[in-house]
Design an enzyme around this catalytic site. Structure first.
Site, PDB file in Angstrom:
ATOM      1  N   ARG A  52      32.414  13.239   1.277  1.00 47.26           N
ATOM      2  CA  ARG A  52      31.153  13.273   2.002  1.00 47.26           C
ATOM      3  C   ARG A  52      31.269  14.314   3.108  1.00 47.26           C
ATOM      4  O   ARG A  52      32.301  14.947   3.257  1.00 47.26           O
ATOM      5  CB  ARG A  52      30.718  11.890   2.521  1.00 47.26           C
ATOM      6  CG  ARG A  52      31.742  10.870   2.798  1.00 47.26           C
ATOM      7  CD  ARG A  52      32.668  11.191   3.939  1.00 47.26           C
ATOM      8  NE  ARG A  52      31.913  11.523   5.138  1.00 47.26           N
ATOM      9  CZ  ARG A  52      32.351  12.295   6.112  1.00 47.26           C
ATOM     10  NH1 ARG A  52      33.556  12.833   6.060  1.00 47.26           N
ATOM     11  NH2 ARG A  52      31.621  12.560   7.154  1.00 47.26           N
ATOM     12  N   GLY A  53      30.182  14.445   3.860  1.00 40.93           N
ATOM     13  CA  GLY A  53      30.171  15.484   4.893  1.00 40.93           C
ATOM     14  C   GLY A  53      29.514  16.730   4.317  1.00 40.93           C
ATOM     15  O   GLY A  53      29.824  17.139   3.192  1.00 40.93           O
ATOM     16  N   ALA A  54      28.617  17.328   5.118  1.00 36.76           N
ATOM     17  CA  ALA A  54      27.758  18.391   4.588  1.00 36.76           C
ATOM     18  C   ALA A  54      28.541  19.537   3.934  1.00 36.76           C
ATOM     19  O   ALA A  54      28.258  19.930   2.791  1.00 36.76           O
ATOM     20  CB  ALA A  54      26.886  18.931   5.713  1.00 36.76           C
ATOM     21  N   ARG A  95      22.562  13.495  -3.468  1.00 37.50           N
ATOM     22  CA  ARG A  95      22.273  13.106  -2.074  1.00 37.50           C
ATOM     23  C   ARG A  95      21.226  14.077  -1.521  1.00 37.50           C
ATOM     24  O   ARG A  95      21.327  15.281  -1.744  1.00 37.50           O
ATOM     25  CB  ARG A  95      23.553  13.130  -1.216  1.00 37.50           C
ATOM     26  CG  ARG A  95      24.570  12.084  -1.669  1.00 37.50           C
ATOM     27  CD  ARG A  95      25.640  11.850  -0.633  1.00 37.50           C
ATOM     28  NE  ARG A  95      25.125  11.221   0.565  1.00 37.50           N
ATOM     29  CZ  ARG A  95      25.816  11.127   1.718  1.00 37.50           C
ATOM     30  NH1 ARG A  95      27.028  11.636   1.786  1.00 37.50           N
ATOM     31  NH2 ARG A  95      25.297  10.528   2.762  1.00 37.50           N
ATOM     32  N   ASP A 256      23.844  17.833   9.193  1.00 41.23           N
ATOM     33  CA  ASP A 256      23.706  17.900   7.736  1.00 41.23           C
ATOM     34  C   ASP A 256      22.640  18.908   7.332  1.00 41.23           C
ATOM     35  O   ASP A 256      22.622  19.410   6.211  1.00 41.23           O
ATOM     36  CB  ASP A 256      23.382  16.518   7.180  1.00 41.23           C
ATOM     37  CG  ASP A 256      24.514  15.565   7.516  1.00 41.23           C
ATOM     38  OD1 ASP A 256      24.525  15.035   8.642  1.00 41.23           O
ATOM     39  OD2 ASP A 256      25.415  15.397   6.680  1.00 41.23           O
ATOM     40  N   ASN A 266      21.394  14.705  11.631  1.00 43.91           N
ATOM     41  CA  ASN A 266      22.790  14.272  11.577  1.00 43.91           C
ATOM     42  C   ASN A 266      22.808  12.754  11.375  1.00 43.91           C
ATOM     43  O   ASN A 266      21.757  12.098  11.321  1.00 43.91           O
ATOM     44  CB  ASN A 266      23.513  14.674  12.870  1.00 43.91           C
ATOM     45  CG  ASN A 266      25.013  14.533  12.757  1.00 43.91           C
ATOM     46  OD1 ASN A 266      25.626  15.053  11.819  1.00 43.91           O
ATOM     47  ND2 ASN A 266      25.640  13.833  13.678  1.00 43.91           N
ATOM     48  N   LYS A 267      23.984  12.208  11.297  1.00 42.22           N
ATOM     49  CA  LYS A 267      24.171  10.772  11.026  1.00 42.22           C
ATOM     50  C   LYS A 267      23.312   9.909  11.954  1.00 42.22           C
ATOM     51  O   LYS A 267      23.187  10.215  13.136  1.00 42.22           O
ATOM     52  CB  LYS A 267      25.654  10.445  11.176  1.00 42.22           C
ATOM     53  CG  LYS A 267      26.078   9.051  10.818  1.00 42.22           C
ATOM     54  CD  LYS A 267      25.628   8.612   9.452  1.00 42.22           C
ATOM     55  CE  LYS A 267      26.147   9.469   8.312  1.00 42.22           C
ATOM     56  NZ  LYS A 267      25.536   9.138   7.008  1.00 42.22           N
TER      57      LYS A 267
END
Ligand SMILES: CSC[C@@H](O)[C@@H](O)C(=O)COP(=O)(O)O
Length: 377
Positions: A52-54, A95, A256, A266-267
């Protein structure tokens, strides 16, 4: 970055038919490497967040397109084109929020499209070109993040110079995981921390646990611990209190997707931190490689926000006292839960954007100044 003395990236080619990743679902308790051999497996790894993570999602998408060129690639040109288009769509559907996913897919697709312009399908040429482009996307991600670290470390050094007592650490607050695990290497928000720490700057990181998936508690804390950076995990709601007590010098998060006017997605929970930072006059930076800028989008309100399953909110996972993995229910079994994975912080709340080309104002003008070559359709 190093894990117990061995240098790792988050994604790499084991051999010509196998991509390997660190399966992040097992961290921080176990370090597991997973083999990925098909585009379907790569789609599942992205969707179910083995990775995960952009930035890393972008690299994985590029390698996914490479895997699509292996065994399953048809021999006729029309069929090959159709197959690649279907694989691209599958990857794009995994996603919705991180724009790097689209960038990774499109970069490999563009290279393949050129080769598919001729009369025949040269499978070997396609495979080689896709592999090289995926590697390029990944190497670029790592080197952009390293440069973000250089640019961001200057900000941390400046904050340190202004501190009354020089032995005091610079206190950075971060949300979620925008460290090396979220990219090929180095990270975005944490890269300045690593660069500054490596240069001997005293630094301490407040790590938001980042419910519901706890990327802060499990991934950011793990990374920082492995690198020897002093840090403290805090409950997501503690940041405002720490800011009011003067215990936070600067907030740095990742993103992201950042729109061309500088709105940063972002998150979930990032927006609240930005509001608290504004109220306390604490600088709030978003660190991102240019692959996270969505030039086609102006207003952050347009960014698709992923909604995930309610079980991520209702349950927590971790090690029991017996050292075995457990998943426990936190809520009444019948209570419904909502799980918005991201929020958007408007550009006006940001002090600046830390990119591989240096610091930009969080505005269209600021971004264009740094990336003058970008032409909008
Ligand atoms: C570099 S990605 C930006 C991060 O701060 C964060 O939003 C993130 O880790 C991405 O979310 P995730 O849902 O873990 O893929």
């Amino acid at each position: 970055m190093r894990v117990d003395g061995t240098w790792f990236r988050t994604i790499w080619l084991k051999d010509e038919s196998t991509v390997q990743i660190i399966d992040q679902r097992h961290l921080p308790h176990d370090f597991v490497v997973e083999d990925i051999r098909s585009v379907e497996e790569m789609c599942m790894a992205i969707k179910d967040m083995h990775l995960r993570g952009a930035g890393l999602i972008g690299c994985a998408a590029a390698y996914g397109m490479y895997l699509a060129c292996l065994r399953s690639l048809p021999c006729t040109k029309a069929e090959a084109k159709e197959h690649l288009a279907i694989c691209a769509q599958r990857l794009l559907a995994t996603r919705p929020t991180a724009v790097n996913l689209r960038v990774g897919v499109e970069r490999v697709q563009a290279v393949l499209d050129k080769l598919l312009g001729g009369s025949e399908v040269d499978r070997e040429a396609l495979q080689l070109a896709a592999r090289e482009e995926a590697k390029k996307v990944t190497d670029e991600d790592a080197s952009f993040c390293e440069r973000i670290g250089e640019a961001g470390a200057k900000i941390l050094e400046e904050i340190h110079r202004k501190k009354a007592k020089l032995a005091e650490p610079v206190n950075v607050l971060t949300h979620c995981n925008a460290g090396w695990l979220a990219f090929a290497d180095w990270g975005s928000a944490l890269s300045p921390v690593y660069v500054a720490h490596n240069r001997g700057l005293p630094i301490h990181v407040w790590v938001d646990e980042t419910r519901p998936r706890n990327q802060g508690a499990s991934l950011t804390a793990w990374e920082l611990a492995k690198h020897g950076v002093p840090h403290t995990v805090i409950a997501d709601n503690a940041g405002g209190h720490l800011m009011r007590r003067g215990l936070v010098d600067v907030v740095i998060t990742g993103a992201d997707r950042v729109t061309r006017q500088g709105d940063a997605c972002n998150k979930i929970g990032t927006y609240l931190k930005a509001l608290a930072a504004k109220d306390n006059e604490i600088p709030f930076y978003v660190a991102l490689p240019s692959s996270t800028i969505d030039w086609q989008m102006k207003d952050g309100a347009e960014i698709p926000i992923e909604q995930r399953g309610d079980e991520e909110v209702k349950y927590a996972e971790g090690l029991g006292e017996d050292g075995k993995r457990r998943k426990v229910l936190l809520t009444p079994a019948a209570s419904p839960a909502g799980n918005w994975a991201f929020d958007v912080t408007p550009a006006r709340l940001l002090t600046g954007l830390i990119t591989e080309r240096g610091l930009a104002d969080s505005s269209e003008e600021g971004l264009r100044k740094l990336f003058p070559e970008v032409k909008l359709a």
